[in-house]
Design a protein around this motif. Structure first.
Motif, mmCIF file in Angstrom:
data_model
loop_
_atom_site.group_PDB
_atom_site.id
_atom_site.type_symbol
_atom_site.label_atom_id
_atom_site.label_comp_id
_atom_site.label_asym_id
_atom_site.label_seq_id
_atom_site.Cartn_x
_atom_site.Cartn_y
_atom_site.Cartn_z
ATOM 1 N N VAL A 454 0.846 4.468 27.093
ATOM 2 C CA VAL A 454 1.408 2.832 26.885
ATOM 3 C C VAL A 454 1.087 2.571 27.880
ATOM 4 C CG1 VAL A 454 2.023 1.120 25.884
ATOM 5 C CG2 VAL A 454 1.609 3.339 24.902
ATOM 6 N N PRO A 455 -0.010 1.445 28.655
ATOM 7 C CA PRO A 455 0.504 1.641 30.572
ATOM 8 C C PRO A 455 1.673 0.186 29.776
ATOM 9 C CG PRO A 455 -1.127 0.316 29.387
ATOM 10 C CD PRO A 455 -1.452 1.962 28.510
ATOM 11 N N ARG A 456 2.428 0.303 31.198
ATOM 12 C CA ARG A 456 3.877 -1.222 31.215
ATOM 13 C C ARG A 456 3.081 -2.398 31.083
ATOM 14 N NH1 ARG A 456 4.939 -5.011 35.340
ATOM 15 N NH2 ARG A 456 7.117 -5.628 34.727
ATOM 16 N N LEU A 457 1.785 -2.628 31.679
ATOM 17 C CA LEU A 457 1.022 -4.109 31.092
ATOM 18 C C LEU A 457 -0.241 -4.253 30.362
ATOM 19 C CD1 LEU A 457 1.655 -4.166 34.287
ATOM 20 C CD2 LEU A 457 -0.713 -5.378 34.946
ATOM 21 N N ALA A 458 0.049 -2.611 29.166
ATOM 22 C CA ALA A 458 -0.214 -2.492 27.657
ATOM 23 C C ALA A 458 -0.922 -4.008 27.190
ATOM 24 C CB ALA A 458 0.938 -1.394 26.443
ATOM 25 N N ALA A 459 -0.182 -5.178 27.337
ATOM 26 C CA ALA A 459 -0.332 -6.071 26.457
ATOM 27 C C ALA A 459 -1.253 -7.420 26.936
ATOM 28 C CB ALA A 459 1.115 -6.838 26.538
ATOM 29 N N VAL A 460 -1.790 -6.718 28.636
ATOM 30 C CA VAL A 460 -2.570 -7.615 29.577
ATOM 31 C C VAL A 460 -3.682 -6.578 29.715
ATOM 32 C CG1 VAL A 460 -1.517 -9.477 29.403
ATOM 33 C CG2 VAL A 460 -1.529 -7.868 30.821
ATOM 34 N N PHE A 461 -3.299 -5.125 29.270
ATOM 35 C CA PHE A 461 -4.656 -4.893 30.327
ATOM 36 C C PHE A 461 -5.316 -5.030 30.157
ATOM 37 C CE2 PHE A 461 -5.975 -0.281 31.000
ATOM 38 C CZ PHE A 461 -4.852 0.598 32.376
ATOM 39 N N SER A 462 -6.754 -4.814 29.468
ATOM 40 C CA SER A 462 -8.229 -5.171 29.933
ATOM 41 C C SER A 462 -7.944 -6.830 30.790
ATOM 42 C CB SER A 462 -8.514 -5.563 28.745
ATOM 43 O OG SER A 462 -8.843 -5.208 27.145
ATOM 44 N N ALA A 463 -7.711 -7.721 30.700
ATOM 45 C CA ALA A 463 -7.213 -8.688 31.608
ATOM 46 C C ALA A 463 -6.954 -7.635 33.280
ATOM 47 C CB ALA A 463 -5.932 -9.390 31.486
ATOM 48 N N TYR A 464 -6.112 -6.618 33.024
ATOM 49 C CA TYR A 464 -5.945 -6.282 34.626
ATOM 50 C C TYR A 464 -7.329 -5.111 34.764
ATOM 51 C CZ TYR A 464 -3.682 -2.366 37.557
ATOM 52 O OH TYR A 464 -3.681 -1.370 38.513
ATOM 53 N N GLY A 465 -8.062 -4.688 33.476
ATOM 54 C CA GLY A 465 -8.636 -3.417 33.871
ATOM 55 C C GLY A 465 -10.207 -4.587 34.840
ATOM 56 N N ILE A 466 -10.069 -6.353 34.371
ATOM 57 C CA ILE A 466 -11.227 -6.713 35.541
ATOM 58 C C ILE A 466 -11.018 -7.514 36.850
ATOM 59 C CG2 ILE A 466 -11.811 -9.321 35.492
ATOM 60 C CD1 ILE A 466 -10.928 -9.547 32.231
ATOM 61 N N SER A 467 -10.138 -6.254 36.961
ATOM 62 C CA SER A 467 -9.390 -6.613 38.405
ATOM 63 C C SER A 467 -9.868 -5.580 39.599
ATOM 64 C CB SER A 467 -7.765 -5.949 38.918
ATOM 65 O OG SER A 467 -6.754 -6.747 38.367
ATOM 66 N N PHE A 468 -10.790 -4.363 38.344
ATOM 67 C CA PHE A 468 -11.490 -3.100 39.218
ATOM 68 C C PHE A 468 -12.895 -3.993 39.346
ATOM 69 C CE2 PHE A 468 -8.296 -1.548 37.413
ATOM 70 C CZ PHE A 468 -7.545 -0.801 38.445
ATOM 71 N N SER A 469 -13.198 -4.888 38.820
ATOM 72 C CA SER A 469 -15.018 -5.867 39.100
ATOM 73 C C SER A 469 -15.362 -6.206 39.994
ATOM 74 C CB SER A 469 -15.197 -6.662 37.916
ATOM 75 O OG SER A 469 -14.695 -7.762 38.048
ATOM 76 N N ASP A 470 -16.467 -6.147 40.798
ATOM 77 C CA ASP A 470 -16.810 -6.662 41.883
ATOM 78 C C ASP A 470 -17.600 -7.632 41.205
ATOM 79 O OD1 ASP A 470 -15.928 -4.755 43.773
ATOM 80 O OD2 ASP A 470 -16.835 -3.404 43.199
ATOM 81 N N ILE A 471 -18.801 -8.684 42.385
ATOM 82 C CA ILE A 471 -19.755 -9.602 42.096
ATOM 83 C C ILE A 471 -21.073 -8.672 42.136
ATOM 84 C CG2 ILE A 471 -20.612 -11.946 42.526
ATOM 85 C CD1 ILE A 471 -18.027 -12.581 43.659
ATOM 86 N N ALA A 472 -22.123 -8.712 41.292
ATOM 87 C CA ALA A 472 -22.973 -8.447 41.235
ATOM 88 C C ALA A 472 -23.987 -8.817 40.294
ATOM 89 C CB ALA A 472 -22.992 -6.455 40.907
ATOM 90 N N GLN A 473 -25.651 -8.331 40.764
ATOM 91 C CA GLN A 473 -26.689 -8.783 39.729
ATOM 92 C C GLN A 473 -28.098 -7.806 40.066
ATOM 93 O OE1 GLN A 473 -27.046 -11.393 38.419
ATOM 94 N NE2 GLN A 473 -25.967 -13.044 38.598
ATOM 95 N N THR A 474 -28.113 -7.748 39.270
ATOM 96 C CA THR A 474 -29.528 -5.779 38.649
ATOM 97 C C THR A 474 -30.632 -6.934 38.410
ATOM 98 O OG1 THR A 474 -27.847 -4.508 37.864
ATOM 99 C CG2 THR A 474 -29.734 -4.020 37.370
#
Length: 618
Positions: A454-474
């Motif tokens: 259980v990560p410490r940021l569990a309650a907001v972990f999906s929001a935290y995971g957005i931190s790993f995104s970049d701007i992209a188009q395919t």
């Protein structure tokens, strides 16, 4: 200082994580379903208070580089079938049967389209075609169709239908019933995927559109220079104008998967199952050998679509899922009380029972500390609702009803991921979302999983995971049979498209990474280009101290473990424990905006980063 704001909008609660470098501020607020932009601004205002000591939204926005937003609204709308009625126009009399080929696709087709399908003739004059289209569109809209999807046998015929519609319908009338042309919407070698993509996008679009227009309008009032970015289900972000509704489906879980991959790498875990338990759904995905399971052509509710998606499936079981009695049995979901009226204990007029009400009466939740003390829970309302809707219909006591409801909920939660558990015992369950830590161990026991993180940021972990995104188009082009010169011309066109779009995203193509791929699909050769502008990413720390210490309890709580049994369990505040602190269950661990239940036979340990590691020691 440039900040990045990440928002994950759920059916019951909206999460926000504000990051700059290694510093993160996070909080939660109730989702406002009538106007989703309101909870976004509520969340940002709360975060600004944490950062500056007082509400100062303007300063937060003007020190922010990008706002990245994801939402489960589309996922929830499809789970609950809450969306516009769709009409389908085609020249293929067999199309309905083709789209209804499987049990799941038939159910989805019947719910979204039903009998609202028009088959037009492929012969006849233009005047006859115009008359037929006018007649069929009027018939479909009279039957309740709020959006139309055109799926003709060729691109030329779809263009013909488009010209005919524009000529024969006043623009203000045609615009009131949006029409999507399937071949223009998605480039794909499979017609079924194209058509389903169009149908699903049309269903999801209004849910996303209303919020985005409102949010962008409100942001303009603050003179925000950088546009709102939409986080997509392929793990990248883009401007609103450069996104489609279908790519927002299950985008929140992709954020959770990106965070789960970071956890797997930090802790050296081979196989990790994530369960993101929100208010309406539980989203399940797999990270194996630090790789997210991705489908090049994703699937939604049992039908294949034209776009890449992470391999996540959503089950209608969450913290606000309705627990009721049907035909003498206790059921969970898929209907949800959402944020309004919410669980009965919220005191907003809810009249249906949820697992939140159950855990309050079991003693797992403290009514004074729920959501970090920001919302007081009303146990009497929960007691009245559960007695009326479950205990009395089954002819059992309230206490027995609570135990059976908790067991049924855990079984439903376990069913959502049990089929993905490795028989070797290597699987670790990463549990997050507001409801994940509360039921993770009980569901893990049922599914045969012995390790829960259980990560410490569990309650907001999906929001935290957005931190790993970049701007992209395919971009993709079918180059089957092309000469080398034609392929080079296609590359130049795709590069020009990327340059235009990335410029509109605010970045020169020379500052982007270009990834070219040759893909073989259904006997065709597909040329693919992804243009990516990199944004700063956080770094996770894993591991735990070699020497364990005794965790320090802040008190005790009376928790019911059976109809006739109440246990006195220790309560631990996660943020007050030193790395390496350990204890044995039964116990309750309260983290930031979440409560974790540690059953008898399980141990807990605090990692170096302050995460909660739970182990079945039986």
């Amino acid at each position: 200082m440039e900040r990045l704001i990440n928002i994950d909008n759920g059916g019951t609660l909206t999460d926000i994580v504000v990051g700059s470098g290694t510093d993160f501020t996070f909080t939660k607020t109730l989702t406002t379903p009538v106007d989703l932009s309101q909870c976004l601004f509520d969340a940002m205002t709360k975060a600004s208070t944490q950062l500056f000591g007082e509400p100062n939204l303007a300063e937060l926005l003007h020190s922010t580089r990008h706002i990245r937003y994801s939402s489960t609204q589309g996922t929830n709308a499809l789970v609950e079938r809450k969306g516009p009625l769709i009409g389908l126009i085609t020249d293929d009399p067999e199309l309905a049967a083709t789209l209804r080929a499987t049990e799941k696709s038939a159910g989805l087709f019947d719910d979204l389209i039903g009998g609202r399908i028009a088959v037009v003739s492929t012969t006849g004059s233009l005047d006859e075609l115009a008359s037929e289209l006018v007649l069929e569109i009027n018939r479909l809209t009279t039957a309740g169709a709020e959006r139309l999807v055109v799926a003709a046998s060729s691109l030329e015929r779809e263009h013909l239908y488009k010209r005919t519609m524009l000529k024969n319908f006043p623009r203000h009338l045609l615009g009131s019933v949006p029409i999507l042309f399937s071949r223009e919407f998605a480039s794909d070698t499979s017609r079924d995927r194209q058509i389903w993509s169009g149908i699903l996008n049309s269903f999801l679009h209004p849910t996303v559109e209303r919020f985005l227009y409102s949010a962008e309008h409100r942001l303009r009032a603050y003179k925000v220079k950088n546009p709102l970015l939409i986080y997509r289900n392929d793990g990248a972000s883009s401007r609103v104008a450069k996104s489609v509704a279908l790519k927002t489906y299950s985008s929140g879980p992709r954020g959770g998967l990106e965070g789960t991959r970071a956890l797997a790498e930090a802790y050296g875990l081979t196989n990790v199952l994530m369960i993101d338990v929100g208010g309406t759904t539980t989203d399940v995905g797999v990270v194996n050998d630090a790789t997210i399971s991705v489908d090049r052509r994703g699937s939604i509710q049992g039908v294949d679509i034209s776009y890449e998606m992470s391999n996540v499936h959503s089950t209608g079981v969450g913290g606000s899922s309705i627990i009721a009695v049907h035909d003498g049995a206790i059921t969970v979901g898929p209907e949800s009380v959402g944020a309004a009226p919410g669980p009965a204990c919220f005191g907003f007029g809810g009249t249906q029972a949820t697992i939140t009400d159950v855990n309050l009466l079991l003693g797992v939740l403290d009514p004074e500390t729920y959501l970090n003390g920001e919302m007081a829970l009303d146990a009497e309302r929960s007691r009245a609702v559960i007695t009326r809707t479950v205990a009395e219909p089954l002819g059992i006591t309230l206490e027995e009803a609570l135990v059976r409801m908790e067991e049924t909920y855990s079984q439903r939660l376990a069913q959502s991921f049990a089929g993905l558990v490795l028989p070797t015992g290597e699987t670790t369950l990463a549990a997050f979302g507001g409801g994940g830590p509360m039921s993770a161990c009980s569901a893990a026991q049922i599914a045969g999983v012995h390790h829960v993180l259980v990560p410490r940021l569990a309650a907001v972990f999906s929001a935290y995971g957005i931190s790993f995104s970049d701007i992209a188009q395919t971009y993709e082009t079918d180059v089957t049979g092309f000469t080398p010169e034609a392929i080079e011309a296609a590359k130049q066109t795709m590069t020009a498209d990327a340059g235009r779009d990335m410029f509109q995203e605010g970045h020169e193509l020379s500052a982007c990474d270009l990834d070219w791929k040759d893909i073989c699909e259904d006997g065709s050769e597909i040329l693919s280009l992804t243009a990516t502008f990199r944004l700063p990413h956080p770094t996770l720390t894993g591991g735990s101290p070699a020497d364990a210490t005794v965790a320090v309890a802040s008190g005790t709580r009376q928790v019911r473990s059976g109809a006739d049994q109440i246990d006195t369990v220790s309560v631990y505040q996660l943020d007050e424990q030193a790395p390496g602190a350990a204890a044995a269950g039964p116990a309750i661990v309260e983290g930031p905006f979440f409560t974790a239940r540690v059953p008898l036979g399980w141990s807990l340990k605090i990692s170096t980063a302050g995460d909660l590691q739970l182990t079945d020691i039986r």
